[in-house]
Design a protein around this motif. Structure first.
Motif, PDB file in Angstrom:
ATOM      1  N   LEU A 192      -2.887  11.113  -2.487  1.00  0.00           N
ATOM      2  CA  LEU A 192      -2.747  12.093  -1.411  1.00  0.00           C
ATOM      3  C   LEU A 192      -3.091  11.465  -0.068  1.00  0.00           C
ATOM      4  CD1 LEU A 192      -2.187  15.013  -0.554  1.00  0.00           C
ATOM      5  CD2 LEU A 192      -4.609  15.520  -1.000  1.00  0.00           C
ATOM      6  N   PHE A 193      -4.150  10.673  -0.068  1.00  0.00           N
ATOM      7  CA  PHE A 193      -4.574   9.981   1.164  1.00  0.00           C
ATOM      8  C   PHE A 193      -3.478   9.028   1.654  1.00  0.00           C
ATOM      9  CE2 PHE A 193      -6.648   6.358   3.260  1.00  0.00           C
ATOM     10  CZ  PHE A 193      -7.269   7.012   4.321  1.00  0.00           C
ATOM     11  N   CYS A 194      -2.891   8.303   0.695  1.00  0.00           N
ATOM     12  CA  CYS A 194      -1.820   7.361   1.043  1.00  0.00           C
ATOM     13  C   CYS A 194      -0.606   8.088   1.607  1.00  0.00           C
ATOM     14  CB  CYS A 194      -1.420   6.548  -0.186  1.00  0.00           C
ATOM     15  SG  CYS A 194      -2.686   5.370  -0.718  1.00  0.00           S
ATOM     16  N   ILE A 195      -0.288   9.244   0.980  1.00  0.00           N
ATOM     17  CA  ILE A 195       0.861  10.037   1.451  1.00  0.00           C
ATOM     18  C   ILE A 195       0.632  10.520   2.879  1.00  0.00           C
ATOM     19  CG2 ILE A 195       2.122  12.211   1.127  1.00  0.00           C
ATOM     20  CD1 ILE A 195       1.728  11.819  -1.898  1.00  0.00           C
ATOM     21  N   ILE A 196      -0.615  10.986   3.129  1.00  0.00           N
ATOM     22  CA  ILE A 196      -0.952  11.456   4.480  1.00  0.00           C
ATOM     23  C   ILE A 196      -0.844  10.319   5.496  1.00  0.00           C
ATOM     24  CG2 ILE A 196      -2.816  12.345   5.930  1.00  0.00           C
ATOM     25  CD1 ILE A 196      -3.780  13.939   3.476  1.00  0.00           C
ATOM     26  N   ILE A 197      -1.364   9.153   5.118  1.00  0.00           N
ATOM     27  CA  ILE A 197      -1.298   7.986   6.001  1.00  0.00           C
ATOM     28  C   ILE A 197       0.152   7.606   6.285  1.00  0.00           C
ATOM     29  CG2 ILE A 197      -1.809   5.525   6.196  1.00  0.00           C
ATOM     30  CD1 ILE A 197      -4.232   7.290   6.645  1.00  0.00           C
ATOM     31  N   ILE A 198       0.978   7.615   5.231  1.00  0.00           N
ATOM     32  CA  ILE A 198       2.390   7.252   5.398  1.00  0.00           C
ATOM     33  C   ILE A 198       3.114   8.249   6.297  1.00  0.00           C
ATOM     34  CG2 ILE A 198       4.597   7.063   4.172  1.00  0.00           C
ATOM     35  CD1 ILE A 198       2.989   5.945   1.781  1.00  0.00           C
ATOM     36  N   LYS A 199       2.818   9.560   6.081  1.00  0.00           N
ATOM     37  CA  LYS A 199       3.445  10.582   6.921  1.00  0.00           C
ATOM     38  C   LYS A 199       3.049  10.420   8.381  1.00  0.00           C
ATOM     39  CE  LYS A 199       4.334  14.326   3.643  1.00  0.00           C
ATOM     40  NZ  LYS A 199       4.051  15.755   3.310  1.00  0.00           N
ATOM     41  N   LEU A 200       1.740  10.179   8.600  1.00  0.00           N
ATOM     42  CA  LEU A 200       1.267   9.973   9.971  1.00  0.00           C
ATOM     43  C   LEU A 200       1.928   8.748  10.594  1.00  0.00           C
ATOM     44  CD1 LEU A 200      -2.554  10.746   9.573  1.00  0.00           C
ATOM     45  CD2 LEU A 200      -0.837  12.141  10.746  1.00  0.00           C
ATOM     46  N   TYR A 201       2.098   7.708   9.782  1.00  0.00           N
ATOM     47  CA  TYR A 201       2.721   6.476  10.265  1.00  0.00           C
ATOM     48  C   TYR A 201       4.191   6.728  10.613  1.00  0.00           C
ATOM     49  CZ  TYR A 201       4.386   1.660  10.345  1.00  0.00           C
ATOM     50  OH  TYR A 201       4.957   0.481  10.721  1.00  0.00           O
ATOM     51  N   ILE A 202       4.884   7.480   9.735  1.00  0.00           N
ATOM     52  CA  ILE A 202       6.293   7.793   9.974  1.00  0.00           C
ATOM     53  C   ILE A 202       6.448   8.623  11.245  1.00  0.00           C
ATOM     54  CG2 ILE A 202       8.271   9.099   9.108  1.00  0.00           C
ATOM     55  CD1 ILE A 202       7.406   8.265   6.278  1.00  0.00           C
ATOM     56  N   GLN A 203       5.563   9.628  11.427  1.00  0.00           N
ATOM     57  CA  GLN A 203       5.598  10.454  12.628  1.00  0.00           C
ATOM     58  C   GLN A 203       5.365   9.619  13.887  1.00  0.00           C
ATOM     59  OE1 GLN A 203       2.778  13.601  12.046  1.00  0.00           O
ATOM     60  NE2 GLN A 203       4.057  14.696  10.557  1.00  0.00           N
ATOM     61  N   LYS A 204       4.421   8.686  13.748  1.00  0.00           N
ATOM     62  CA  LYS A 204       4.136   7.805  14.886  1.00  0.00           C
ATOM     63  C   LYS A 204       5.347   6.940  15.222  1.00  0.00           C
ATOM     64  CE  LYS A 204       0.659   4.553  16.571  1.00  0.00           C
ATOM     65  NZ  LYS A 204      -0.593   3.803  16.243  1.00  0.00           N
ATOM     66  N   ILE A 205       6.004   6.415  14.178  1.00  0.00           N
ATOM     67  CA  ILE A 205       7.197   5.592  14.376  1.00  0.00           C
ATOM     68  C   ILE A 205       8.304   6.413  15.031  1.00  0.00           C
ATOM     69  CG2 ILE A 205       9.077   4.382  13.200  1.00  0.00           C
ATOM     70  CD1 ILE A 205       6.567   2.743  13.351  1.00  0.00           C
ATOM     71  N   LYS A 206       8.472   7.663  14.550  1.00  0.00           N
ATOM     72  CA  LYS A 206       9.510   8.528  15.119  1.00  0.00           C
ATOM     73  C   LYS A 206       9.243   8.800  16.597  1.00  0.00           C
ATOM     74  CE  LYS A 206      11.009  10.999  10.950  1.00  0.00           C
ATOM     75  NZ  LYS A 206      11.075  12.317  10.270  1.00  0.00           N
ATOM     76  N   LYS A 207       7.980   9.096  16.922  1.00  0.00           N
ATOM     77  CA  LYS A 207       7.637   9.351  18.321  1.00  0.00           C
ATOM     78  C   LYS A 207       7.869   8.103  19.166  1.00  0.00           C
ATOM     79  CE  LYS A 207       4.209  12.981  17.511  1.00  0.00           C
ATOM     80  NZ  LYS A 207       2.779  13.368  17.639  1.00  0.00           N
ATOM     81  N   TYR A 208       7.493   6.966  18.602  1.00  0.00           N
ATOM     82  CA  TYR A 208       7.672   5.697  19.315  1.00  0.00           C
ATOM     83  C   TYR A 208       9.161   5.416  19.547  1.00  0.00           C
ATOM     84  CZ  TYR A 208       7.445   0.678  20.293  1.00  0.00           C
ATOM     85  OH  TYR A 208       7.580  -0.558  20.858  1.00  0.00           O
ATOM     86  N   ASN A 209       9.971   5.639  18.507  1.00  0.00           N
ATOM     87  CA  ASN A 209      11.417   5.428  18.637  1.00  0.00           C
ATOM     88  C   ASN A 209      12.029   6.409  19.631  1.00  0.00           C
ATOM     89  OD1 ASN A 209      11.460   3.335  16.784  1.00  0.00           O
ATOM     90  ND2 ASN A 209      11.925   4.660  15.041  1.00  0.00           N
ATOM     91  N   ALA A 210      11.492   7.651  19.617  1.00  0.00           N
ATOM     92  CA  ALA A 210      12.008   8.653  20.555  1.00  0.00           C
ATOM     93  C   ALA A 210      11.718   8.237  21.995  1.00  0.00           C
ATOM     94  CB  ALA A 210      11.383  10.014  20.262  1.00  0.00           C
ATOM     95  N   VAL A 211      10.517   7.707  22.204  1.00  0.00           N
ATOM     96  CA  VAL A 211      10.143   7.241  23.547  1.00  0.00           C
ATOM     97  C   VAL A 211      11.043   6.081  23.974  1.00  0.00           C
ATOM     98  CG1 VAL A 211       8.338   6.124  24.909  1.00  0.00           C
ATOM     99  CG2 VAL A 211       7.758   8.023  23.389  1.00  0.00           C
TER     100      VAL A 211
END
Length: 259
Positions: free
Chosen positions: A21-40
């Motif tokens: 569960l912790f890994c999934i949360i970390i991966i989701k947070l990482y994906i969201q961060k990547i998406k925001k970064y790509n959007a910027v």
């Protein structure tokens, strides 16, 4: 003993579940961060491209303005001098007047044509006289060449255009007519300009058309690409439809604003 083993297994499963569960949360947070970064990055690229396109258009307008001034100040003045010399020749040699008159008339026609071309290239003249008047002048200039028949229907336009709108719309209008003259091999062009509900220009020719499925016919056309880029800068939509042996229709339309 069995209870202890079962308890241990349960604890292990819970621990593994928490880790997963912790890994999934970390991966989701990482994906969201990547998406925001790509959007910027994407937004920055869009802004950069808009700035670049705007700079290119400004450079093009400066070049056209410079050419317009050269035509008016240099070539125009030289034609005036030639015409003046011809008039003096008529006075000095009255017997040659009938021979010199056609030359004078040709020089006068060239001077008028040159002046009209100079006006069409000069955005100051466009801004002073307005978009609709500039379009009327361009249509009349092409009609004089008698290359093709132009049927224009222009409604009363009460829209107040920005400076950028006037320049861009007029340049797109010129580009489309120029493409028709160079490539379409048409005998007739129909032009419709309306302002209900939004500003729209429709230009239709009866020329040879082209295959829209072939990139060499459409996508690689520098003129059309320029029209698309210019339209986007002023928030207009540029559409082109064509059929072989039937003709081409171009629509330039203001994107409807959502209130």
């Amino acid at each position: 003993m069995v209870k202890d083993v079962a308890f241990g297994i349960i604890i292990s499963l819970l621990f593994i579940s928490l880790v997963v569960l912790f890994c999934i949360i970390i991966i989701k947070l990482y994906i969201q961060k990547i998406k925001k970064y790509n959007a910027v990055i994407y937004q920055n690229e869009i802004e950069f491209q808009k700035t670049l396109n705007q700079s290119i258009l400004e450079t093009q307008e400066q070049l056209l303005h410079s050419i317009s001034q050269d035509l008016h100040d240099d070539a125009g003045q030289q034609l005036t001098v030639i015409n003046f010399q011809l008039e003096n020749l008529k006075l000095d040699y009255p017997d040659c007047q009938n021979d010199l008159n056609p030359i004078s008339e040709s020089v006068s026609r060239i001077a008028t044509s040159l002046r009209n071309i100079s006006h069409s290239l000069n955005n100051n003249w466009l801004i002073e006289n307005g978009l609709v008047e500039a379009i009327h002048q361009e249509i009349e200039r092409i009609k004089k060449n008698k290359i093709l028949t132009i049927d224009a229907k222009i409604d009363a336009i009460d829209k107040k255009f920005t400076t950028d709108e006037q320049i861009v719309i007029y340049r797109i209008f010129q580009e489309i007519l120029n493409n028709i003259l160079k490539h379409a091999k048409s005998s007739k062009v129909e032009i419709s300009i309306t302002n209900n509900p939004n500003f729209k220009i429709i230009i239709q020719d009866n020329g040879i058309g082209f295959d829209q499925n072939k990139s060499s016919d459409k996508s690689n056309s520098i003129g059309i690409k320029n029209c698309i880029i210019r339209a986007e800068l002023i928030k207009y939509n540029f559409e082109i439809e064509s059929q072989l042996s039937i003709g081409t229709t171009v629509i330039l339309q203001e994107i409807k604003k959502i209130i």
